[in-house]
Design an enzyme around this catalytic site. Sequence first.
Site, mmCIF file in Angstrom:
data_model
loop_
_atom_site.group_PDB
_atom_site.id
_atom_site.type_symbol
_atom_site.label_atom_id
_atom_site.label_comp_id
_atom_site.label_asym_id
_atom_site.label_seq_id
_atom_site.Cartn_x
_atom_site.Cartn_y
_atom_site.Cartn_z
ATOM 1 N N THR A 1 0.839 -1.210 0.000
ATOM 2 C CA THR A 1 0.000 0.000 0.000
ATOM 3 C C THR A 1 0.868 1.252 0.000
ATOM 4 O O THR A 1 1.975 1.227 0.539
ATOM 5 C CB THR A 1 -0.875 -0.019 1.276
ATOM 6 O OG1 THR A 1 -1.794 -1.090 1.150
ATOM 7 C CG2 THR A 1 -1.632 1.273 1.488
ATOM 8 N N VAL B 1 -13.276 -4.602 1.741
ATOM 9 C CA VAL B 1 -12.685 -3.263 1.805
ATOM 10 C C VAL B 1 -11.768 -3.231 3.022
ATOM 11 O O VAL B 1 -12.126 -3.737 4.086
ATOM 12 C CB VAL B 1 -13.783 -2.175 1.922
ATOM 13 C CG1 VAL B 1 -13.168 -0.799 2.108
ATOM 14 C CG2 VAL B 1 -14.686 -2.189 0.693
#
Length: 300
Positions: free
Chosen positions: A171, A200
């Site tokens: 990320t 999510v």
Amino acid sequence: MINKKLRLVIHGGAGNMTKLMSTPRSIQTHHKVLQKALTTGYAILKKQGSSIDAVCAAVKILENSALFNAGYGSVLNHQGKVELDAAIMDGATLKAGSIAGVSRIRNPVLAARLILDFSKHVMFIGKHAENFAHRHGMKFIDPESLITQQQLKKWKEVKARKHQEAEKHGTVGAVALDCNGNLAAATSTGGIINKLPGRVGDSPIIGAGTYADNKTCAVSATGQGEFFMRTVFSYDLAAQLHYKKISLKQAGKIALSRLADLGGRGGFIAIDKQGNIEMNFNTQMMYCGYAKENEIIIKI
Ligand code: ASP
């Protein structure tokens, strides 16, 4: 009053990847992209640009690189598809924009920014998020164009359980402090490899993976998203500065230890309103770096 303490901090994910990182070449290539993201974002701050613009520019560069798990080169979900999440927050206004589960957008951070700028809502999901971005001028792309051969191979190996994927959370995120003393944070991710469709993570959840408030600090996190959501990690860190007399370093340690108590792993970057920088993690490593005054430091 003009704030002279310009700051930009970025990360490219945390993980247990010593094996992967053993080649000097790989370190060098990661270094190069992180350097470009820092230089580009910091140039904006130096020209008296806003922290929001700086974090957008830095994250966009990381999203465009195949080396990180965001935008192009993201991990694949259980069905072999890309589903991206991103968020951005403005510490001056506490306005935020966030998207989850998109695949037809090349730069999710820019779509999140459009929501921050042009919507009264904070978060859009799936095709509605994509359509919002499209209505505001973003091009739709073919989701397949976000998939790299390398990620496809990794996904196939994980599916076939040929090898245990090294824990790698690629990320990306950025936090910045600009000349007006405004803080901003942005995070963008492809999530976790082989995740179930519709899953999510923390990155687009305001307060979990992303948070910014001029009264306290700006935070972007990376790691096992579920734990960051369950501890409301980024807000937890910021709230300590709000309610207690405590340093950024100390607040970060406490937030990270709450995460670890649940068994969570990952890291974060943060800047407080005084310009203190913190980059901490409980994994083996985290790609991160910062730019301030005339120095650019990258840590891998
Ligand atoms: N935190 C991200 C998520 O759970 C993954 C990561 O940081 O790599 O979606």
